[in-house]
Design a protein around this motif. Structure first.
Motif, PDB file in Angstrom:
ATOM      1  N   LEU A  14      38.552  43.438  40.506  1.00 56.53           N
ATOM      2  CA  LEU A  14      39.457  43.379  39.352  1.00 56.53           C
ATOM      3  C   LEU A  14      40.054  41.987  39.172  1.00 56.53           C
ATOM      4  CD1 LEU A  14      41.323  46.796  39.770  1.00 56.53           C
ATOM      5  CD2 LEU A  14      39.314  46.280  38.374  1.00 56.53           C
ATOM      6  N   SER A  15      39.369  40.984  39.684  1.00 55.69           N
ATOM      7  CA  SER A  15      39.851  39.615  39.520  1.00 55.69           C
ATOM      8  C   SER A  15      39.992  39.261  38.049  1.00 55.69           C
ATOM      9  CB  SER A  15      38.878  38.631  40.188  1.00 55.69           C
ATOM     10  OG  SER A  15      38.865  38.822  41.582  1.00 55.69           O
ATOM     11  N   CYS A  58      46.957  53.453  43.349  1.00 50.33           N
ATOM     12  CA  CYS A  58      46.233  52.669  42.349  1.00 50.33           C
ATOM     13  C   CYS A  58      46.772  51.246  42.287  1.00 50.33           C
ATOM     14  CB  CYS A  58      46.333  53.337  40.983  1.00 50.33           C
ATOM     15  SG  CYS A  58      45.421  54.887  40.830  1.00 50.33           S
ATOM     16  N   ALA A  59      48.080  51.102  42.271  1.00 50.80           N
ATOM     17  CA  ALA A  59      48.669  49.762  42.228  1.00 50.80           C
ATOM     18  C   ALA A  59      48.263  48.945  43.451  1.00 50.80           C
ATOM     19  CB  ALA A  59      50.187  49.859  42.126  1.00 50.80           C
ATOM     20  N   GLU A  60      48.312  49.551  44.625  1.00 49.60           N
ATOM     21  CA  GLU A  60      47.963  48.838  45.854  1.00 49.60           C
ATOM     22  C   GLU A  60      46.498  48.418  45.858  1.00 49.60           C
ATOM     23  OE1 GLU A  60      51.181  50.925  48.924  1.00 49.60           O
ATOM     24  OE2 GLU A  60      49.129  51.694  48.811  1.00 49.60           O
ATOM     25  N   LEU A  61      45.616  49.307  45.433  1.00 46.59           N
ATOM     26  CA  LEU A  61      44.190  48.982  45.439  1.00 46.59           C
ATOM     27  C   LEU A  61      43.835  47.987  44.339  1.00 46.59           C
ATOM     28  CD1 LEU A  61      42.638  52.474  46.251  1.00 46.59           C
ATOM     29  CD2 LEU A  61      42.895  50.511  47.776  1.00 46.59           C
ATOM     30  N   PHE A  62      44.502  48.079  43.197  1.00 45.31           N
ATOM     31  CA  PHE A  62      44.287  47.079  42.151  1.00 45.31           C
ATOM     32  C   PHE A  62      44.647  45.691  42.674  1.00 45.31           C
ATOM     33  CE2 PHE A  62      44.752  49.873  38.056  1.00 45.31           C
ATOM     34  CZ  PHE A  62      43.678  50.643  38.470  1.00 45.31           C
ATOM     35  N   LEU A  63      45.771  45.601  43.373  1.00 45.77           N
ATOM     36  CA  LEU A  63      46.171  44.328  43.968  1.00 45.77           C
ATOM     37  C   LEU A  63      45.139  43.850  44.979  1.00 45.77           C
ATOM     38  CD1 LEU A  63      49.968  45.059  44.529  1.00 45.77           C
ATOM     39  CD2 LEU A  63      49.053  43.238  43.067  1.00 45.77           C
ATOM     40  N   ARG A  64      44.681  44.757  45.805  1.00 49.37           N
ATOM     41  CA  ARG A  64      43.695  44.404  46.835  1.00 49.37           C
ATOM     42  C   ARG A  64      42.413  43.877  46.212  1.00 49.37           C
ATOM     43  NH1 ARG A  64      41.845  48.911  51.136  1.00 49.37           N
ATOM     44  NH2 ARG A  64      44.100  49.278  51.070  1.00 49.37           N
ATOM     45  N   ALA A  88      43.566  42.089  41.092  1.00 43.61           N
ATOM     46  CA  ALA A  88      44.217  42.202  39.793  1.00 43.61           C
ATOM     47  C   ALA A  88      45.624  41.622  39.825  1.00 43.61           C
ATOM     48  CB  ALA A  88      44.286  43.667  39.360  1.00 43.61           C
ATOM     49  N   THR A  89      46.086  41.224  38.665  1.00 46.11           N
ATOM     50  CA  THR A  89      47.506  40.970  38.447  1.00 46.11           C
ATOM     51  C   THR A  89      48.109  42.284  37.987  1.00 46.11           C
ATOM     52  OG1 THR A  89      47.106  38.672  37.833  1.00 46.11           O
ATOM     53  CG2 THR A  89      49.186  39.652  37.121  1.00 46.11           C
ATOM     54  N   VAL A  90      49.087  42.786  38.715  1.00 47.60           N
ATOM     55  CA  VAL A  90      49.579  44.142  38.485  1.00 47.60           C
ATOM     56  C   VAL A  90      51.042  44.137  38.065  1.00 47.60           C
ATOM     57  CG1 VAL A  90      50.053  46.392  39.553  1.00 47.60           C
ATOM     58  CG2 VAL A  90      47.941  45.156  40.103  1.00 47.60           C
ATOM     59  N   ALA A 133      39.845  55.098  40.444  1.00 49.14           N
ATOM     60  CA  ALA A 133      40.516  54.345  39.383  1.00 49.14           C
ATOM     61  C   ALA A 133      40.069  52.893  39.366  1.00 49.14           C
ATOM     62  CB  ALA A 133      42.033  54.440  39.556  1.00 49.14           C
ATOM     63  N   VAL A 134      39.877  52.299  40.553  1.00 43.49           N
ATOM     64  CA  VAL A 134      39.371  50.918  40.626  1.00 43.49           C
ATOM     65  C   VAL A 134      38.026  50.825  39.924  1.00 43.49           C
ATOM     66  CG1 VAL A 134      38.430  49.159  42.185  1.00 43.49           C
ATOM     67  CG2 VAL A 134      40.634  50.239  42.705  1.00 43.49           C
TER      68      VAL A 134
END
Length: 248
Positions: free
Chosen positions: A5-6, A23-29, A32-34, A224-225
């Motif tokens: 999600l870069s 979802c927020a944690e995995l998006f960050l991992r 992504a900018t969350v 979700a990722v």
């Protein structure tokens, strides 16, 4: 694969706990900018790297203000929800209205607010958390909840159909029963209401899962990722079951 999600700006509602938090944690991992939101900002503690915002998804004004502040985004994850227990005979008009306002109209608010920016960019992924209860399968004592989650699926498909030629994807995830603070609260409440031990009530939730266990929020988060990422660029308007065989 790291960095899935870069360069994507993602807004996650109900990111304080449970599925939204995962979802927020995995998006960050995944790079992504969350922007992580919750009604209770204390629950957002520890989301290092995220921009944390208080958001009442039942307020159109608050949602519109956040969309204006954040600007065009790439991913919208709608995770806010409430589980009402009971049949139609147990559902007051207030219960019905609250359930639909939080579970369905909140998504209407966020999509309407953030979609114009996605359209300006010519791309975007909307991921809505629905449920295995609803149009997928009828569950006893989930009257209002099942109705709202069926509506979420209809809403998702409508958005997907309306904007399929403009770079917008919309998908729904339908989890089975997931370990979360919300589930713990529901189990405790049901135990008190039915005068049963907490572990007896918990076991009943486990027993209805054909896989023989409850799911984890992280298992939903990884789905979700995928749906948020470009890997799912040919996928829209679909329901995605992650339910331990619940719908079999």
């Amino acid at each position: 694969m790291a960095g899935r999600l870069s360069n994507k700006l993602c807004v996650v509602t109900a990111a304080g706990q449970g599925i939204g938090r995962a979802c927020a944690e995995l998006f960050l991992r995944e790079g992504a900018t969350v922007v992580a939101t919750d009604l209770d900002t204390a629950k957002l503690a520890g989301l290092d790297g995220a921009t944390c915002k208080k958001l009442d998804v039942r307020s159109t004004e608050a949602v519109e203000a956040l969309a204006k502040e954040v600007g065009p985004i790439d991913v919208l994850l709608n995770g806010a929800g409430f589980v009402h227990h009971g049949s139609v005979l147990d559902c007051s008009e207030a219960d019905w209205d609250f359930s639909f306002d939080l579970n369905v109209k909140s998504m209407h608010r966020t999509i309407k607010a953030f979609l114009p920016g996605m359209l300006d960019k010519g791309k975007g992924s909307i991921v809505n958390i629905a449920s295995g209860a609803g149009s997928v399968r009828g569950i006893p004592n989930r009257y209002a909840y099942g109705a709202t989650k069926a509506a979420v699926i209809g809403l998702t498909k409508a958005v997907a159909a309306d904007f399929i030629k403009r770079g917008i994807r919309a998908n729904a995830i339908c989890p089975g029963t997931i370990v979360s603070p919300s589930l713990d609260e529901r189990i405790s409440t049901l135990a008190a209401q039915t005068n049963q031990p907490v572990e007896t009530v918990r076991q009943a939730f486990i027993d209805r899962q054909p896989m023989g266990r409850l799911g984890t929020a992280e298992e939903i988060g990884w789905l979700a990722v995928y749906l948020a990422s470009d890997e799912a660029s040919y996928t829209t308007g679909q329901i995605h079951l992650a339910d331990g065989g619940f719908a079999l």
